[in-house]
Design a protein around this motif. Structure first.
Motif, mmCIF file in Angstrom:
data_model
loop_
_atom_site.group_PDB
_atom_site.id
_atom_site.type_symbol
_atom_site.label_atom_id
_atom_site.label_comp_id
_atom_site.label_asym_id
_atom_site.label_seq_id
_atom_site.Cartn_x
_atom_site.Cartn_y
_atom_site.Cartn_z
ATOM 1 N N GLU A 184 -3.071 5.383 3.052
ATOM 2 C CA GLU A 184 -4.387 5.048 2.434
ATOM 3 C C GLU A 184 -4.529 4.315 2.394
ATOM 4 O O GLU A 184 -5.423 3.058 3.143
ATOM 5 N N TRP A 231 -3.062 -0.488 5.274
ATOM 6 C CA TRP A 231 -3.819 -1.426 6.801
ATOM 7 C C TRP A 231 -4.734 -2.148 6.360
ATOM 8 O O TRP A 231 -5.062 -3.741 6.344
ATOM 9 N N MET A 275 -14.290 -3.469 10.355
ATOM 10 C CA MET A 275 -13.317 -3.302 9.605
ATOM 11 C C MET A 275 -12.627 -1.712 10.722
ATOM 12 O O MET A 275 -11.038 -1.992 10.141
ATOM 13 N N HIS A 302 -12.110 -1.579 13.771
ATOM 14 C CA HIS A 302 -11.694 -1.866 15.001
ATOM 15 C C HIS A 302 -10.351 -1.113 15.996
ATOM 16 O O HIS A 302 -10.425 -1.284 16.376
ATOM 17 N N GLY A 303 -9.613 -0.439 14.659
ATOM 18 C CA GLY A 303 -8.383 -0.636 14.765
ATOM 19 C C GLY A 303 -8.247 0.820 15.926
ATOM 20 O O GLY A 303 -8.178 1.850 15.932
ATOM 21 N N SER A 358 -5.558 4.408 17.419
ATOM 22 C CA SER A 358 -4.366 5.156 17.482
ATOM 23 C C SER A 358 -5.161 6.251 17.309
ATOM 24 O O SER A 358 -6.512 6.244 17.392
ATOM 25 N N PRO A 391 -6.512 5.395 9.083
ATOM 26 C CA PRO A 391 -6.374 6.239 7.618
ATOM 27 C C PRO A 391 -7.341 6.416 6.971
ATOM 28 O O PRO A 391 -8.646 6.024 7.222
ATOM 29 N N ARG A 392 -7.569 6.981 6.171
ATOM 30 C CA ARG A 392 -8.376 7.655 5.497
ATOM 31 C C ARG A 392 -9.130 6.593 4.878
ATOM 32 O O ARG A 392 -10.534 6.475 4.228
ATOM 33 N N GLY A 393 -8.536 6.641 3.960
ATOM 34 C CA GLY A 393 -8.914 5.334 3.109
ATOM 35 C C GLY A 393 -9.623 4.059 3.454
ATOM 36 O O GLY A 393 -10.539 3.278 2.380
ATOM 37 N N MET A 394 -9.553 3.434 4.808
ATOM 38 C CA MET A 394 -10.413 3.116 5.746
ATOM 39 C C MET A 394 -11.711 3.162 5.968
ATOM 40 O O MET A 394 -12.354 2.688 5.896
ATOM 41 N N ALA A 449 -13.889 3.855 2.737
ATOM 42 C CA ALA A 449 -13.956 1.848 2.171
ATOM 43 C C ALA A 449 -15.296 1.338 3.513
ATOM 44 O O ALA A 449 -16.164 0.980 2.647
ATOM 45 N N ARG A 486 -14.340 -1.225 -3.090
ATOM 46 C CA ARG A 486 -13.824 -0.602 -2.583
ATOM 47 C C ARG A 486 -14.205 0.486 -4.038
ATOM 48 O O ARG A 486 -14.270 0.210 -5.269
ATOM 49 N N ALA A 499 -10.542 3.582 -8.101
ATOM 50 C CA ALA A 499 -9.319 5.007 -7.814
ATOM 51 C C ALA A 499 -10.239 6.348 -8.706
ATOM 52 O O ALA A 499 -9.941 7.338 -7.695
ATOM 53 N N GLY A 526 -5.265 14.541 3.177
ATOM 54 C CA GLY A 526 -4.595 13.529 3.612
ATOM 55 C C GLY A 526 -4.159 12.305 3.514
ATOM 56 O O GLY A 526 -5.378 11.796 3.405
ATOM 57 N N GLY A 527 -3.636 10.816 4.520
ATOM 58 C CA GLY A 527 -3.530 10.410 4.479
ATOM 59 C C GLY A 527 -4.002 10.014 6.170
ATOM 60 O O GLY A 527 -4.689 8.551 5.304
ATOM 61 N N VAL A 528 -4.708 10.496 6.768
ATOM 62 C CA VAL A 528 -5.082 10.038 7.814
ATOM 63 C C VAL A 528 -5.602 11.121 8.227
ATOM 64 O O VAL A 528 -5.946 11.778 7.972
#
Lengths: 346, 465
Positions: free
Chosen positions: A58, A61, B1, B3-4, B8, B12-15, B18, B37, B40, B62-64
């Protein structure tokens, strides 16, 4: 560009090889991964031990950039990154400040000033708040805020060059504390006179029999108490018919008083901070100590509440101390020094 | 942010969060941290349960997040933008009202985030509302009305009312004399099976089956035998006895769980702020607590008892590793004769860091959950040292602290019990997918507590100040 090897063979995913010497490691405990900056070979990006990839994905990155983070979690055995971000900067500053709290080698002899502790704790708190979204401790900000003392911060605000930044930091921490329901301490700072004891060492009228200087081994005391780079002085005196061994161990800059014990020539000597800024103490010495004194090359200072001392402690390893000094000096001179470091040098 | 994205198949969920969050701008700053951000607790209390709802939307869990759902996730957050902005504005007003009322208790984010979200839905943005400050003030009043000393006082009055104490003491006596005799059974292999998968792929059917077959109750059968419950750290007595009614309690000096009076058991729950509104009234709380004290593991629900059994098995044997393994490990690092610090040898701290236990189901000796707890525990030795905390093996470390650092099972079981007890009072169920987080969180909390205590030793003893 920082390059890392990734080892996926063990239960945890290891980025950047075996963990460095903990005395030279800046740590950030993220959710599912530990970030480690090896201060003996400083790099902008940390090594990592990823023990729960699902959690770490999460936020990893934020540290390595999206592509490298993806490669770390599921890709080739070497990765590289040139990622820059304010979150990475904050994480690194947090790691460095936490290291400094534990290991900063303040020393008169080595000309490394003490870091202002109140400011260090305040800045640590702010860095914690900047990365709270990736930290494993859900109460990290509250925990950090509970150590902040605005009262102790106040005198530092007369330090030109950093005064406005410190005032600004105090205000931001006030807002932060309100959002986390923490009541900040604001105690009047203790003055040195409040706790300084009388000067120690040989007293007038003592008959000095012999004396000398020896290196200080301070591995078993917390950092910031004794000056590990200075030599300690011992004297053997005769007072009222008794033999006394006195010890004077230079204190680190801005050291507070503490109960320490020095082990020297087979004797345990209790030490307290005296008015001259040295940890001093004396103990009655058996006659045969004279024969041992000349052969002694070090005094081992330890704090019984800090570390156990093995019966036959091996030699101190001067390498990590040299590395810590080199790192501290580099930090003080660095253009990206933290506010705490800049306040220490001005 | 982002651009990745193309690189894949999942992001990432966090990305994503954000990125979407940053598009909401300054309006949500009160819900953001200093890096912009979401806090939490913003994720935990607002975004997850109220906006993204991963339980209903597995594609957001999930994380992604798969590429196909990236836009949907972003849109969900952007759609909630006005409500979140209004929530943020209400939070500012409520904090101001709290300050004006002189309230310092409780965590503002825990207490008010969801209330503010409600206010945002009821009233919209407070900026357009003439009586917004008043609404904020009454919200604060409402949240704190049933909290703090008021409830503890009522509890104390109820328990010490001379017209009632004999009756209540009789209830304790009855509940304890009519305890069902323990049904001893062979250890259920389901416990081990669940511990093997709970961190990675918890099986909800197995979780339900463990409770349905009273596995937790069976695992409590030995607790009345001398030394068993005390061995788990749940009592200081040789075997558990019926609790006192109790007249006073202090958070600082709570006895071990099974030794706590009824007053102390409820007091501990009363002084945690979160969600007290979910708790019953005082008389039924007291009678419920009396019944609970006589139940297996002194907990009322089978699910809690299964968790105690799981916790017991997962935390057994942590003493063999970690900070307090004694001997050379105690003087870890300070002495150059000790384990190699360069991280080279097999005894090096790096080895403890990267995992000594064999993670992954199928290992013969211990469960996967145990191996994971053991890894966490082993890491602590390195972290402790890197943070410059006192070595617990130092001669003047308090004996009780040293004992707990050497073997954390006692504090682990006590904390687990307290959390389960709190969940029962708030009528919160635990899902199969929450079990690992609970067990891991309990050990983390034990470790943080030990660190705080070690730090206090350092600061009291006159470290730099």
């Amino acid at each position: 560009m920082t390059g890392f090897a990734v080892d996926r063979t063990g239960p945890a995913l290891v980025v950047g090889g075996p963990a460095p010497d903990p005395r030279l490691t800046g740590l950030v405990e993220g959710r599912g991964a530990l970030l480690l900056w090896n201060l003996a070979a400083p790099q902008p990006h940390p090594a990592a031990i990823v023990w729960d990839p699902a959690l770490a994905t999460e936020w990893l990155w934020e540290v390595y950039g999206p592509d490298t983070a993806a490669a770390v979690l599921d890709g080739p055995d070497t990765v590289a990154t040139a990622w820059e971000s304010p979150v990475l900067d904050a994480a690194r500053d947090l790691a460095l400040l936490r290291w400094a709290e534990a290991w900063w080698p303040a020393s008169y002899a080595a000309a490394v000033p003490a870091l202002p502790r109140a400011l260090l704790l305040a800045e640590t708190t702010w860095c914690t708040a900047r990365v709270e979204h990736l930290l494993e401790d859900e109460e990290a900000v509250e925990r950090a805020l509970s150590r902040v003392d605005l009262g102790a911060l106040a005198p530092l605000r007369s330090n030109p060059g950093v005064d406005t930044e410190i005032a600004d930091l105090s205000e931001r921490l006030g807002d932060l504390a309100e959002s986390y329901g923490v009541v900040l301490r604001a105690e009047a700072p203790a003055r040195r006179e409040d706790w300084a004891l009388a000067a120690g060492g040989p007293a007038p009228g003592d008959l000095t029999v012999s004396g000398g200087t020896v290196a200080v081994d301070a591995r078993f005391t917390p950092r910031g108490l004794v000056d590990a780079e200075s030599d300690a002085a011992w004297t053997l005196v005769q007072r009222s018919g008794a033999w006394l061994l006195t010890l004077t161990v230079p204190a680190a800059p801005d050291a507070a008083d503490a109960v320490l014990t020095a082990r020297f020539a087979g004797l345990d000597v209790p030490l307290r901070l005296d008015a001259n800024g040295a940890f001093t103490g004396e103990t009655e010495a058996p006659l045969d100590v004279v024969t041992r004194l000349a052969a002694e090359t070090r005094v081992l200072v330890h704090a019984p509440w800090f570390a156990p001392v093995p019966p036959e402690p091996g030699p101190d390893d001067p390498q990590w101390r040299a590395a810590a000094l080199a790192f501290a000096r580099a930090r003080l001179a660095s253009p990206d020094a933290t506010l705490t470091e800049r306040a220490a040098r001005s | 942010m982002v651009h990745g994205l193309a690189a894949s198949a999942a992001v990432p969920r966090g990305m994503l969060v954000a990125d979407a969050w940053s598009q909401l701008g300054d309006a949500v700053a009160p819900l953001s941290n200093a890096s912009g951000r979401p806090l939490a607790r913003t994720v935990k209390l607002l975004l997850d349960p109220l906006v993204l709802r991963p339980a209903q939307n597995p594609r957001f869990s999930g994380g992604v997040v798969a590429i196909a759902h990236v836009d949907a996730l972003r849109q969900a957050i952007l759609d909630a933008g006005p409500a979140l902005a209004a929530t943020a504005a209400w939070f500012q007003l409520v904090k101001r009202a709290r300050r004006r009322a002189g309230i310092t208790e409780g965590h503002p984010q825990d207490l008010y985030f969801q209330r503010c979200y409600e206010l945002a839905h009821l009233h919209g943005d407070p900026g357009a509302l003439p009586d917004a400050a008043q609404i904020a003030a009454s919200t604060v009043e409402d949240v704190h009305a049933e909290r703090g000393e008021v409830s503890v006082d009522r509890l104390r009055r109820f328990l010490t009312d001379p017209d009632r104490t004999a009756e209540l003491a009789g209830m304790i006596h009855d509940a304890w004399t009519h305890r069902p005799s323990p049904m001893r059974a062979d250890p259920d292999p389901g416990l081990r099976a669940f511990l093997d998968d709970c961190a990675t792929a918890p099986d909800p059917r197995l979780w339900k089956a463990l409770a349905d077959t009273a596995t937790g109750t069976a695992a409590a059968a030995d607790l009345d035998r001398p030394g068993v419950a005390s061995g788990y750290g749940l009592t200081a007595r040789d075997r558990p006895t019926a609790p006192e009614l109790g007249e006073r309690a202090s958070k600082r000096a709570l006895p071990r769980p099974f030794d706590r009076s009824i007053m102390e058991r409820l007091f501990a729950a009363f002084t945690t702020w979160f969600q007290r509104e979910a708790m019953a009234d005082v008389p039924s709380l007291v009678t419920g607590e009396i019944q609970r004290s006589a139940a297996p593991w002194q907990l009322g629900r089978e699910q809690s008892r299964v968790l105690m059994a799981l916790g017991r098995d997962a935390s057994a044997g942590l003493a063999s590793a970690g900070t307090g393994s004694g001997g050379g490990a105690g003087s870890f690092g300070h002495d150059a004769d000790g384990p190699g610090l360069a991280g080279a040898g097999s005894d090096a701290p790096g080895a403890a860091l990267t995992g000594t236990g064999s993670t992954g189901a199928g290992s013969a000796g211990t469960s996967d959950a145990h191996a994971r707890l053991l890894n966490r525990w082993s890491r602590e030795k390195y972290v402790n040292f890197a943070l410059g905390l006192p070595d617990p093996e130092a001669p003047e470390i308090p004996a009780d602290l040293l004992r707990e650092v050497r073997d954390p099972q006692g504090p682990f079981m006590r904390r687990l019990w307290a959390r389960l007890h709190g969940r029962e009072l708030r009528a919160e169920a635990t899902g199969a997918d929450e079990v690992w987080d609970l067990l891991d969180g309990v050990l983390r909390s034990v470790i943080m507590d030990q660190r705080d205590r070690l730090r206090r030793v350092l600061e009291r003893a006159g470290g730099p100040s």
